[in-house]
Design an enzyme around this catalytic site. Structure first.
Site, PDB file in Angstrom:
ATOM      1  N   ASP A  86     -21.518 113.825  -5.929  1.00  0.00           N
ATOM      2  CA  ASP A  86     -20.278 115.096  -6.428  1.00  0.00           C
ATOM      3  C   ASP A  86     -20.576 116.118  -6.774  1.00  0.00           C
ATOM      4  O   ASP A  86     -22.009 116.814  -6.588  1.00  0.00           O
ATOM      5  CB  ASP A  86     -20.658 113.977  -8.356  1.00  0.00           C
ATOM      6  CG  ASP A  86     -18.688 115.182  -8.513  1.00  0.00           C
ATOM      7  OD1 ASP A  86     -18.537 114.936  -8.177  1.00  0.00           O
ATOM      8  OD2 ASP A  86     -19.434 115.952 -10.204  1.00  0.00           O
ATOM      9  N   SER A  87     -19.402 117.488  -7.119  1.00  0.00           N
ATOM     10  CA  SER A  87     -19.781 118.494  -6.877  1.00  0.00           C
ATOM     11  C   SER A  87     -20.735 119.416  -7.813  1.00  0.00           C
ATOM     12  O   SER A  87     -21.308 120.134  -7.790  1.00  0.00           O
ATOM     13  CB  SER A  87     -18.648 119.151  -6.921  1.00  0.00           C
ATOM     14  OG  SER A  87     -17.835 118.742  -7.823  1.00  0.00           O
ATOM     15  N   TYR A 131     -15.765 122.537  -7.582  1.00  0.00           N
ATOM     16  CA  TYR A 131     -15.272 122.170  -6.121  1.00  0.00           C
ATOM     17  C   TYR A 131     -13.627 122.686  -6.029  1.00  0.00           C
ATOM     18  O   TYR A 131     -13.230 122.678  -5.299  1.00  0.00           O
ATOM     19  CB  TYR A 131     -15.263 121.347  -5.301  1.00  0.00           C
ATOM     20  CG  TYR A 131     -16.570 120.432  -4.379  1.00  0.00           C
ATOM     21  CD1 TYR A 131     -17.926 121.294  -4.570  1.00  0.00           C
ATOM     22  CD2 TYR A 131     -17.071 119.973  -3.740  1.00  0.00           C
ATOM     23  CE1 TYR A 131     -18.979 121.291  -4.189  1.00  0.00           C
ATOM     24  CE2 TYR A 131     -18.434 119.850  -3.009  1.00  0.00           C
ATOM     25  CZ  TYR A 131     -18.758 120.753  -3.481  1.00  0.00           C
ATOM     26  OH  TYR A 131     -19.916 120.014  -2.365  1.00  0.00           O
ATOM     27  N   GLY A 132     -13.074 122.182  -7.095  1.00  0.00           N
ATOM     28  CA  GLY A 132     -11.443 121.875  -6.883  1.00  0.00           C
ATOM     29  C   GLY A 132     -10.607 123.328  -6.878  1.00  0.00           C
ATOM     30  O   GLY A 132      -9.674 123.536  -5.440  1.00  0.00           O
ATOM     31  N   ASN A 175     -13.275 113.309  -6.522  1.00  0.00           N
ATOM     32  CA  ASN A 175     -11.960 113.059  -5.660  1.00  0.00           C
ATOM     33  C   ASN A 175     -11.605 114.454  -4.873  1.00  0.00           C
ATOM     34  O   ASN A 175     -10.577 114.366  -3.630  1.00  0.00           O
ATOM     35  CB  ASN A 175     -10.785 113.017  -6.876  1.00  0.00           C
ATOM     36  CG  ASN A 175     -11.027 112.044  -8.073  1.00  0.00           C
ATOM     37  OD1 ASN A 175     -10.105 110.758  -7.737  1.00  0.00           O
ATOM     38  ND2 ASN A 175     -11.683 111.840  -8.912  1.00  0.00           N
ATOM     39  N   CYS A 181     -10.274 113.172 -11.871  1.00  0.00           N
ATOM     40  CA  CYS A 181     -11.335 113.777 -11.161  1.00  0.00           C
ATOM     41  C   CYS A 181     -12.430 112.890 -12.322  1.00  0.00           C
ATOM     42  O   CYS A 181     -12.675 112.373 -13.289  1.00  0.00           O
ATOM     43  CB  CYS A 181     -11.401 115.213 -11.970  1.00  0.00           C
ATOM     44  SG  CYS A 181     -12.682 116.324 -11.922  1.00  0.00           S
ATOM     45  N   THR A 182     -13.531 112.898 -11.840  1.00  0.00           N
ATOM     46  CA  THR A 182     -14.955 112.537 -12.125  1.00  0.00           C
ATOM     47  C   THR A 182     -15.516 113.291 -13.465  1.00  0.00           C
ATOM     48  O   THR A 182     -16.451 112.064 -14.031  1.00  0.00           O
ATOM     49  CB  THR A 182     -15.948 111.997 -11.506  1.00  0.00           C
ATOM     50  OG1 THR A 182     -16.265 112.574 -10.219  1.00  0.00           O
ATOM     51  CG2 THR A 182     -15.537 111.055 -10.284  1.00  0.00           C
TER      52      THR A 182
HETATM   53  N1  DGL Z   1     -15.492 115.927 -10.330  1.00  0.00           N
HETATM   54  C1  DGL Z   1     -15.235 116.453  -8.973  1.00  0.00           C
HETATM   55  C2  DGL Z   1     -13.656 115.235  -8.829  1.00  0.00           C
HETATM   56  O1  DGL Z   1     -13.750 114.593  -8.883  1.00  0.00           O
HETATM   57  C3  DGL Z   1     -15.087 117.821  -8.764  1.00  0.00           C
HETATM   58  C4  DGL Z   1     -14.832 118.494  -9.589  1.00  0.00           C
HETATM   59  C5  DGL Z   1     -15.279 119.555  -8.907  1.00  0.00           C
HETATM   60  O2  DGL Z   1     -16.307 120.335  -8.633  1.00  0.00           O
HETATM   61  O3  DGL Z   1     -13.874 120.491  -9.168  1.00  0.00           O
HETATM   62  O4  DGL Z   1     -12.383 115.963  -8.318  1.00  0.00           O
END
Ligand code: DGL
Length: 278
Positions: free
Chosen positions: A14-15, A46-47, A78, A196-197
């Protein structure tokens, strides 16, 4: 560099901290396996990042997990699943090692909503990148064409989690505002996917502000059962996975910082190691 061919652990990427919400459920359901968790905390979130950058970062992370011996990697993110999964599966794996696998989290989540929504109006909270990719709308439309999907990005939620503010008073405003907004966009929504996790770390506040008839769906259980089904159908992969019930954690940020947050969340001490991906 040739990748190790001996059996190895399952990689969970994950990020940042969000993938821990998936790892926890996977370990609860499949405790015998070995796991390597990798959080790219230094480059989260990452979003809001562009498609090519999310692809580049995710590709680096997956390749590193393969170098460390993982045979199977779950993109417990995600945004990475929406922007990088297909390219890695179709363009990278054949050259790296066609026997390894990378699985995402969007498909197992899209599968579950068919049984959950009575009104056939479903909301999706996710990052800007996931919402802009329309991946949830497309996956749900393929599986359940009668469901209307309303997606809404929550750009403040990941920074709140990454900065340890998920339970703080400041989070209330940002959570309440997004819930009111999605319900105004489609008042018939009876089910909201947390796409989003990171978002399950805000679950207490999300449940506090969501209307009582709206079901909130974190992904962990669905991803874990989907992985269990996958392994039962793919005996050849199961044989390539070691089973000593271990879990190691890696972060691209300061390990002390990661350990403090991750230990709280995993409800057991976490000792991570720093890793450089670039
Ligand atoms: N936890 C990630 C997701 O499910 C990324 C969140 C992020 O880094 O913006 O999208």
């Amino acid at each position: 560099m040739t990748l190790p061919q001996t059996p190895g652990p399952i990689g969970v990427f994950d990020s940042g901290y969000g993938g821990l919400t998936i790892l926890r459920q996977i370990r609860a359901l499949l405790p015998r396996y070995d796991y390597l968790y990798l959080g790219d905390n230094a480059r989260a979130p990452y979003g809001p990042r562009s498609f090519p950058l999310v692809l580049e970062f995710t590709t680096q992370a997956v390749h590193r997990l393969f170098e460390m011996g993982c045979q199977l990697v779950i993109l417990a993110c995600n945004t990475a699943s929406a922007k990088a999964l297909r390219t890695i599966q179709q363009q990278c794996l054949p050259g790296w090692d066609p026997n390894r696998r990378v699985l995402g989290v969007i498909r197992p989540t899209a599968e579950c909503v068919g049984e959950l929504s009575a009104t056939r109006h479903v909301g999706v909270f996710a990052t800007e990148g996931t919402i802009a990719s329309q991946t949830y709308n497309l996956e749900i439309a393929k599986l359940h064409p009668d469901i209307r999907v309303t997606g809404l990005a929550c750009p403040m939620w990941v920074p709140l989690v990454e900065n340890g503010e998920a339970e703080g008073d400041g989070a209330d405003y940002f959570v309440r505002e997004r819930i009111e907004r999605i319900m105004a966009l489609d008042p018939e929504i009876d089910t909201i996917i947390l796409g989003c996790t990171h978002y399950p770390l805000l679950l207490n506040k999300i449940r506090l502000y969501a209307p009582s008839h709206v079901r909130i769906i974190p992904q962990g259980d669905y991803v874990a059962s989907s992985l269990r089904d996958y392994l039962s159908r793919h005996g050849e992969m199961d044989l390539r996975l070691t089973k000593r019930a271990s879990c190691r954690y890696f972060t691209t940020e300061a390990p002390e910082r990661f350990d403090a947050s991750a230990s709280l969340f995993m409800a057991s001490p976490v000792e991570s190691e720093r890793i450089d991906l670039s």
